[in-house]
Design a protein around this motif. Structure first.
Motif, short mmCIF file in Angstrom:
data_model
loop_
_atom_site.label_atom_id
_atom_site.label_comp_id
_atom_site.label_asym_id
_atom_site.label_seq_id
_atom_site.Cartn_x
_atom_site.Cartn_y
_atom_site.Cartn_z
N ARG A 1 0.83 -1.21 0.00
CA ARG A 1 0.00 0.00 0.00
C ARG A 1 0.86 1.26 0.00
NH1 ARG A 1 -4.32 -2.51 4.10
NH2 ARG A 1 -5.69 -3.43 2.54
N SER A 2 1.94 1.26 0.76
CA SER A 2 2.84 2.41 0.81
C SER A 2 3.49 2.65 -0.55
CB SER A 2 3.93 2.21 1.86
OG SER A 2 3.37 2.18 3.15
N GLU A 3 3.96 1.58 -1.18
CA GLU A 3 4.58 1.71 -2.49
C GLU A 3 3.58 2.19 -3.54
OE1 GLU A 3 6.60 -1.95 -3.45
OE2 GLU A 3 7.97 -1.74 -1.75
N THR A 4 2.34 1.71 -3.45
CA THR A 4 1.30 2.12 -4.39
C THR A 4 0.97 3.60 -4.20
OG1 THR A 4 0.39 -0.11 -4.42
CG2 THR A 4 -1.07 1.65 -5.15
N THR A 5 0.86 4.05 -2.97
CA THR A 5 0.60 5.46 -2.69
C THR A 5 1.73 6.34 -3.22
OG1 THR A 5 -0.66 4.89 -0.72
CG2 THR A 5 0.16 7.15 -0.85
N LEU A 6 2.97 5.90 -3.04
CA LEU A 6 4.11 6.65 -3.56
C LEU A 6 4.06 6.71 -5.09
CD1 LEU A 6 6.82 8.07 -3.25
CD2 LEU A 6 7.90 5.81 -3.28
N LEU A 7 3.81 5.58 -5.75
CA LEU A 7 3.73 5.56 -7.21
C LEU A 7 2.62 6.47 -7.71
CD1 LEU A 7 4.72 4.42 -9.90
CD2 LEU A 7 3.23 2.45 -9.54
N ALA A 8 1.50 6.47 -7.04
CA ALA A 8 0.37 7.31 -7.45
C ALA A 8 0.69 8.80 -7.33
CB ALA A 8 -0.87 6.97 -6.62
N SER A 9 1.61 9.14 -6.45
CA SER A 9 1.95 10.56 -6.25
C SER A 9 2.97 11.07 -7.26
CB SER A 9 2.48 10.77 -4.83
OG SER A 9 3.79 10.23 -4.70
N LEU A 10 3.59 10.18 -8.01
CA LEU A 10 4.63 10.58 -8.96
C LEU A 10 4.05 10.95 -10.31
CD1 LEU A 10 7.27 7.83 -8.14
CD2 LEU A 10 7.20 10.18 -7.28
N ASN A 11 4.64 11.96 -10.93
CA ASN A 11 4.22 12.37 -12.27
C ASN A 11 5.47 12.81 -13.02
OD1 ASN A 11 2.93 13.26 -14.53
ND2 ASN A 11 2.07 15.08 -13.58
N HIS A 12 5.91 11.97 -13.94
CA HIS A 12 7.13 12.25 -14.70
C HIS A 12 7.02 11.60 -16.06
CE1 HIS A 12 11.42 12.03 -15.82
NE2 HIS A 12 11.55 13.09 -15.05
N HIS A 13 7.54 12.26 -17.10
CA HIS A 13 7.42 11.75 -18.46
C HIS A 13 8.10 10.40 -18.66
CE1 HIS A 13 11.33 13.76 -18.63
NE2 HIS A 13 11.62 12.91 -19.59
N ALA A 14 9.03 10.03 -17.79
CA ALA A 14 9.74 8.76 -17.92
C ALA A 14 9.10 7.64 -17.10
CB ALA A 14 11.20 8.93 -17.51
N LEU A 15 7.99 7.92 -16.42
CA LEU A 15 7.30 6.91 -15.61
C LEU A 15 5.91 6.65 -16.17
CD1 LEU A 15 8.08 8.28 -12.04
CD2 LEU A 15 9.20 6.37 -13.20
N VAL A 16 5.47 5.40 -16.06
CA VAL A 16 4.09 5.09 -16.45
C VAL A 16 3.15 5.62 -15.37
CG1 VAL A 16 4.68 3.08 -17.85
CG2 VAL A 16 4.13 2.78 -15.43
N THR A 17 1.92 5.91 -15.76
CA THR A 17 0.91 6.43 -14.85
C THR A 17 0.16 5.27 -14.20
OG1 THR A 17 0.65 8.40 -16.21
CG2 THR A 17 -1.14 7.89 -14.69
N LEU A 18 -0.03 5.36 -12.90
CA LEU A 18 -0.84 4.39 -12.18
C LEU A 18 -2.30 4.82 -12.28
CD1 LEU A 18 -0.97 1.92 -10.24
CD2 LEU A 18 -0.85 3.57 -8.37
#
Length: 102
Positions: free
Chosen positions: A65-82
């Motif tokens: 859950r912590s990792e998912t919350t962190l991924l959801a907060s990221l926004n960068h052109h080199a990362l896929v969107t959750l």
């Protein structure tokens, strides 16, 4: 390619949570299997990362859950969107992400 059904969880062709049709297994690692899938509600191709087994060991659900919350907060052109996630200590846990071919 169609995976042979087994008792370890969803397989190619399955409809996950009444929404995501698993189309093709595209990757596999020690903790998860990744499928190209169709979001039947939004009519788009997505990547589904199915976490292996039940998250029943101490701390695994909270860590996921912590990792998912962190991924959801990221926004960068080199990362896929959750797009979506289901993390549970009983049943199937998965992440739904932007599908990038290749």
């Amino acid at each position: 390619m169609v995976d042979a059904p087994d008792d370890t969880g969803p397989h190619t062709g399955a409809l996950l949570d009444g929404r995501y049709r698993l189309e093709e297994r595209i990757g596999e690692g020690a903790t998860a299997t990744v499928y190209r899938a169709t979001d039947t509600q939004l009519h788009r191709t997505v990547a589904i990362k199915l976490l292996r087994g039940a998250l029943d060991e101490a701390g695994l659900v909270q860590r996921a859950r912590s990792e998912t919350t962190l991924l959801a907060s990221l926004n960068h052109h080199a990362l896929v969107t959750l797009f979506d996630a289901r993390i549970t200590d009983g049943g199937v846990s998965y992440l739904t992400m932007e599908y990038v071919e290749g």
